[in-house]
Write a protein that holds these residues in place. Structure first.
Motif, short mmCIF file in Angstrom:
data_model
loop_
_atom_site.label_atom_id
_atom_site.label_comp_id
_atom_site.label_asym_id
_atom_site.label_seq_id
_atom_site.Cartn_x
_atom_site.Cartn_y
_atom_site.Cartn_z
N ARG A 5 24.78 48.12 37.56
CA ARG A 5 24.76 47.42 38.84
C ARG A 5 23.69 47.90 39.80
O ARG A 5 23.87 48.78 40.59
CB ARG A 5 26.12 47.54 39.53
CG ARG A 5 27.16 46.71 38.81
CD ARG A 5 28.52 46.97 39.40
NE ARG A 5 29.14 48.15 38.80
CZ ARG A 5 29.78 48.12 37.63
NH1 ARG A 5 29.86 47.00 36.97
NH2 ARG A 5 30.29 49.20 37.13
N GLY A 32 40.22 48.39 44.00
CA GLY A 32 38.82 48.28 44.41
C GLY A 32 37.84 48.61 43.31
O GLY A 32 36.69 48.96 43.56
N VAL A 91 41.55 45.13 40.76
CA VAL A 91 41.11 44.57 42.04
C VAL A 91 41.75 45.34 43.19
O VAL A 91 41.09 45.76 44.14
CB VAL A 91 41.47 43.07 42.14
CG1 VAL A 91 41.14 42.53 43.53
CG2 VAL A 91 40.74 42.28 41.06
N LEU A 118 37.07 46.50 41.00
CA LEU A 118 36.46 45.26 40.53
C LEU A 118 36.63 44.18 41.60
O LEU A 118 37.62 44.15 42.31
CB LEU A 118 37.20 44.81 39.25
CG LEU A 118 36.41 44.24 38.08
CD1 LEU A 118 35.28 45.17 37.68
CD2 LEU A 118 37.34 44.02 36.90
N GLU A 119 35.61 43.28 41.70
CA GLU A 119 35.76 42.13 42.59
C GLU A 119 36.71 41.13 41.95
O GLU A 119 36.82 41.07 40.73
CB GLU A 119 34.39 41.45 42.79
CG GLU A 119 33.36 42.32 43.48
CD GLU A 119 33.77 42.67 44.92
OE1 GLU A 119 34.41 41.81 45.57
OE2 GLU A 119 33.46 43.78 45.38
N GLN A 120 37.33 40.35 42.81
CA GLN A 120 38.31 39.36 42.32
C GLN A 120 37.72 38.44 41.26
O GLN A 120 38.27 38.28 40.17
CB GLN A 120 38.81 38.52 43.50
CG GLN A 120 39.83 37.46 43.10
CD GLN A 120 41.20 38.05 42.86
OE1 GLN A 120 41.65 38.92 43.60
NE2 GLN A 120 41.85 37.60 41.80
N ASP A 121 36.53 37.88 41.57
CA ASP A 121 35.99 36.91 40.62
C ASP A 121 35.47 37.57 39.35
O ASP A 121 35.56 37.03 38.26
CB ASP A 121 34.91 36.05 41.28
CG ASP A 121 33.82 36.90 41.92
OD1 ASP A 121 34.10 38.09 42.21
OD2 ASP A 121 32.71 36.37 42.12
N ALA A 122 34.94 38.80 39.50
CA ALA A 122 34.51 39.53 38.31
C ALA A 122 35.70 39.78 37.40
O ALA A 122 35.61 39.67 36.18
CB ALA A 122 33.86 40.86 38.71
#
Lengths: 687, 350
Positions: free
Chosen positions: A687, A476, A473, A478-482
């Motif tokens: 993605r 950068g 995270v 990965l997103e936090q929730d991912a």
């Protein structure tokens, strides 16, 4: 210089050098190992001999000096210490450099004077540090010098007699002597006996007791003098000892059980001489190869030849063609329905399979070729990081395709370095954690069906999924929730993402975090897979699976539209029936829930068949594939089945097309494109 | 034990087993040996154990043997081969101290001859390879075998062979190290003359040879040094790579000189005997023993003419009857003696 001879030399010398590398490291752990010391001595000795044969002076010089030192070592007149070891590792590097030069058809430069001086010092009994540990006796074997008082009188008497009793006829004149001398010297041409080489230190190694035991066995106790065998060259002579005795001798020499009973009858059954028992625990390939068929009168036995890999590649390629034709014939014979044809095709089938195996074997090399580098790599690294590491290697003899051996080399080295650098803790940290100060690193290779499984296992600090999540995270990636949704194993796989490094300080050892993604890519290119298992505080295990060979690949054949495609079986996890109703739409992309887990779902046809971008079916099949850490479902129109295919490169027109790794001919004669799933998914599904 | 005398039909190639752990060296040896077509490498063994097995199954005419090998070294292999399948064995050894040590051990174990490996490499290797093939032919065709000196019942011989001599010169070449070792081991402690052994050996080997035979000899044995004074009851080994002559100082002493590079043999038996003929012919007994070629004949002629005594080893006990044969054929031998008889006389010591 005769290039053929030079190449022969290099093949052997490099093999020896690789062995020396690991033998030296092994020796560091067991400095008193006599067998090992002898083996290393012989290694340098053989290199020296061969280099001398080719007049490669720089090589001879280094190898000779190294041999001298090991002669002292093996005779216990010198002890090995870390500093000495460093000198020898440098020797190996120097030799390696010289071999490289020879490969490049250059005459190697002489070794560094400093290195030669260090070797000279060692041979003279000094450690590199300068302290004296060797005990080289000075040789003065002369017995009481003539001229001692005791003898003087005798001599004087002798001389007096001689002088007095010599009439003129007793002597030849100076002139006659000179003439004779001239004559003798004139007669001599060519080299005198041989160029002298000053004797180096050395001592007798023969163990007489051992030998007496052997002779007793050979002759049998209480036997009379042995009779000379009849004058014949035929190998049917009953011999001088019985089979049992000979058997005992061989056992004596090698430990029981290495020879099959027939090996003991060299005379009675020459054709079977010395064939190792099938269950022989130690590989005795050399013996089998050379001694296996002794006995014929006219045989000559040079059982190895050098063959270029291009020739092997061509053979493999043609065998591949044959396999395809065989597949085609098998298909055809079903429609012919003639029993004789069926029989003939069945025979062809067997022979082709055998041929395919045999051709594959020619390209096999033991993984040792790669593993052999690790003792050195680990040792050097551990020393520079001040760690203590015990390296264990299992299954070094496991054979795999030569190309694979080469391709695996760099990734494996990287992973091993990583384990040493990031995995295993410093002795102090380990002690604090209640672990032994010495870390353990285990490298294993084994054949698992038609795959090779490589395991790198350390008992280091393990990987922390939470930390990995945070890093991903933070960077950068990965997103936090991912990140939070990732399973523990998926977190481990994060290290394969480009630009991911977990160590706070980047050391120059494991690189700068650019390595692991390359490792992953390489393994995938080999149709292999890599997975990580780790427990905090306990250690990390990395498993790599690669196919035995690159030339033939098991695939799943599927139909998309009118075309056949082959999916590498290594990626295929399972196949399930598909009903359109099962698909869910999440954020505009399809997914399929399999056993409670949502997998992204794609129509393969939309990517690969022209003009069907909105193609959809109501029923079909979903092939669930895993690519790296990712699982996804691919909808296909029709399944054909599993088929081994021979990979043919794509023609120039298609070369470089994303997602295609090659083509092949199917059993019914059609062309199928082979998919490169990682690349394909990368190109279309990300993605 | 006598070696098997293989029945070599004319025209049949000579069958050689190569024992050598280096694959590279094996292939080179095969190439060099087979160059003339009359020598055939019938087997290649990679270690001593294979050598034993292959020697007994293949029954070659000759075995070339390396020393440093895994599993079982060359010396142990020689011993076993001589037991299981007696065959002439030619040692290919390294010119090092350890190589010398091993070579003599191998000769004691029953190998007939040796050649330094270095002979096959570098410049002049073609000539040396020819010499190797020559050597092999000679060893096989002279139905090479080694007869150790047998047990001799003490007899009541009263002949004084040595009492009237100041100097016994033993000249030998192929097959010499083993023979000389055996003979010196027989020497009586009271041998009344000085013994000078002139044997064709490379430098570096002779000093070690002296050291080795000294262990089994009742007399002191040393490698000869310039200026050594000859005294009875001592043995000198002429150093390899140089020439050993006799000169008269205050005493009769040894003169060691480098010799000229073109001299075929260093040490040369001819040169030593010629100088003996000049300095002390009547008090010299020369024994020309086993060896290829005819070194010793010219020297024997000089010695013979000057009143010295010449014995030649007999054919049956010679590994190669070249040198003694040449002396016999030239009519220079006062006596032809077997190895066993020589040993007996030395043991008798008078």
């Amino acid at each position: 210089m005769d290039d053929e001879i030079l190449q022969d030399f290099l093949v052997e010398a490099q093999e020896i050098l690789e062995n020396l590398d690991s033998q030296l490291i092994e020796l560091e752990g067991t400095p008193g190992d006599k067998a090992l010391l002898n083996a290393i001595f012989r290694g340098f000795h053989t290199i020296k001999g061969g280099a001398g044969f080719l007049s490669l002076e720089p090589l001879v010089e280094v190898a000779h000096k190294a041999e001298d030192v090991f002669d002292l070592l093996r005779n216990g007149r010198c002890m090995l210490d870390a500093a000495t070891m460093d000198v020898f590792l440098q020797v190996l590097d120097t030799l390696r450099g010289m071999f490289d030069a020879l490969h490049a058809a250059r005459i190697p430069d002489p070794a560094e004077p400093a290195l030669l001086a260090a070797l000279r010092a060692l041979a003279a009994g000094e450690t590199p540090a300068g302290s004296l540990v060797c005990d080289v006796p000075t040789q003065d074997i002369r017995s009481p010098a003539p001229g001692d008082g005791e003898f003087d009188d005798v001599v004087a008497g002798m001389m007096a007699e001689e002088a007095g009793a010599s009439p003129a006829s007793d002597l030849i004149t100076d002139d006659e002597f000179e003439t004779l001398l001239d004559k003798l010297q004139g007669e001599g041409r060519g080299p005198a006996i041989l160029a002298p080489t000053p004797a180096a230190g050395g001592a007798d190694l023969i163990d007489d007791d051992e030998f007496e035991a052997l002779l007793d066995r050979l002759q049998g106790e209480g036997r009379g003098p042995v009779v000379a065998p009849p004058a014949t060259v035929a190998a049917t002579d009953p011999g001088l000892i019985t089979d049992d005795e000979f058997d005992s001798l061989l056992d004596e020499l090698h430990g029981p059980g290495k020879f099959a009973p027939q090996a003991v009858a060299p005379c009675a059954a020459p054709a079977e001489t010395a064939k190792p028992a099938p269950a022989a625990p130690t590989p005795t390939k050399a013996a089998e190869g050379r001694a296996g068929d002794t006995g014929g009168e006219t045989q000559t036995k040079d059982n190895t030849i050098r063959v270029g890999t291009d020739v092997l590649d061509r053979i493999m390629n043609m065998v591949g063609e044959l396999v395809l034709i065989r597949n085609r014939l098998s298909n055809l014979q079903a429609s012919v329905g003639n029993a004789e044809v069926t029989q003939a095709v069945a025979n062809l089938d067997v022979v082709t399979s055998d041929l395919q195996m045999a051709a594959m074997k020619t390209r096999m090399q033991p993984i040792k070729k790669v593993f052999g580098r690790f003792p050195r790599v680990v040792r050097d690294l551990a020393r520079s990081l001040k760690k203590e590491i015990d390296l264990e290697m299992i299954g070094e003899e496991t054979d795999l395709d030569k190309n694979l051996v080469e391709a695996l080399s760099d990734p494996l080295v990287h992973l091993v370095r990583n384990s040493v650098d990031h995995g295993i803790e410093t002795p102090d940290l380990r002690a604090a954690a209640g672990k032994p100060r010495q870390g353990r690193l285990k490298l294993a290779a084994e054949q698992d069906g038609d795959q090779i499984l490589l395991t790198i296992e350390d008992d280091g600090k393990g990987m922390d999924a939470g930390v990995l999540r945070g890093k991903a995270v933070e960077k950068g990636l990965l997103e936090q929730d991912a990140a939070l949704r990732l399973s523990e194993r998926e977190c481990f796989e994060l290290i394969f993402l480009p630009g991911f490094s977990t160590k706070d300080e980047i050391s120059d050892v494991s690189g700068r975090g650019v390595g692991m993604d390359v490792v992953k890519t390489r393994i995938t290119q080999l149709n292999g897979s890599i997975e990580i298992d780790s427990k905090i505080g306990v250690g990390t295990t990395i498993r790599i699976r690669v196919p035995l060979t690159l030339a033939i690949m098991p695939t799943l054949m599927v139909v998309l539209g009118q075309q056949i495609f082959a999916l590498p079986l290594v990626n295929v996890k399972e196949i399930i029936d598909f009903k359109r109703s099962q698909a869910r739409e999440v954020n505009g992309s399809k997914s399929l829930v399999v056993r409670g887990k949502a997998l992204p779902l794609f129509y393969l046809s939309r990517w690969l068949v022209q003009g069907v971008h909105d193609y959809a079916v109501d029923d079909g099949h979903v092939v669930i594939v895993s690519v790296g850490s990712q699982m996804l479902g691919l909808i296909v129109d029709e399944l054909i089945g599993q088929e081994e295919v021979v990979i043919k490169p794509l023609g120039a027109m298609l070369q470089g097309t994303k997602g295609l790794s090659g083509a092949t001919i199917t059993g019914n004669g059609r062309i199928a494109l082979i998919l490169d799933l990682p690349e394909l998914i990368d190109a279309y599904a990300r993605r | 034990m006598p070696l098997s005398v293989t029945d070599r039909r004319p025209g049949r190639p000579l069958r050689v087993l190569v024992v050598e752990d280096s694959v590279f060296f094996r292939s080179q040896l095969r190439r060099l040996l087979q160059q003339d077509g009359d020598i055939q490498v019938v087997g290649e063994a990679g270690d001593g154990r294979e050598a034993i097995v292959m020697a007994s199954s293949l029954r070659p005419d000759l075995v070339t043997m390396d020393v440093e090998m895994p599993v079982l070294d060359g010396i142990a292999a020689v011993r076993a081969v001589m037991q299981v399948a007696p065959t002439p064995i030619l040692m290919l050894s390294a010119l090092t101290r350890h190589g010398a040590d091993a070579t003599f051990a191998a000769l004691e174990a029953g190998a007939v001859d040796f050649l330094p490996k270095q002979a096959l490499q570098g410049d002049g290797s073609a000539a040396n390879a020819r010499a190797l093939r020559e050597r092999i032919r000679a060893l096989v065709e002279d139905r090479a075998h080694r007869v150790p000196i047998g047990p001799v019942a003490p007899t009541a011989h009263t002949e004084a062979y040595f009492a009237e001599r100041s100097l016994l010169v033993i000249g030998a070449s192929t097959g010499g190290p083993a023979l000389v070792g055996d003979l010196l081991a027989e020497c009586a402690a009271h041998l009344p003359c000085a013994v000078l052994v002139v044997m064709h050996m490379p430098a570096g080997f002779t000093g070690y040879f002296a050291e080795r035979v000294a262990r089994h000899c009742a007399l002191p044995v040393v490698e000869a040094r310039d200026g050594d004074v000859l005294v009875p009851g001592h043995v000198w080994i002429a150093p390899g790579g140089r020439q050993t002559l006799l000169r008269r100082g205050t005493h009769l002493e040894l003169e060691i000189e480098d010799g000229a590079p073109q001299e075929m043999y260093r040490p040369s038996i001819d040169l030593t005997l010629a100088s003996a003929a000049k300095r002390c012919a009547r008090r010299t007994l020369a024994v020309i023993a086993t060896g290829m070629g005819h070194d010793g004949t010219a020297g024997s002629r000089a010695l013979h003419a000057a009143g010295g005594l010449v014995w030649a080893q007999d054919q049956a006990s010679s590994v190669v009857f070249g040198m003694p044969g040449a002396v016999v054929n030239a009519g220079l031998a006062h006596e032809v003696v077997s190895a066993t008889e020589l040993g007996r006389r030395l043991r008798h010591g008078r």
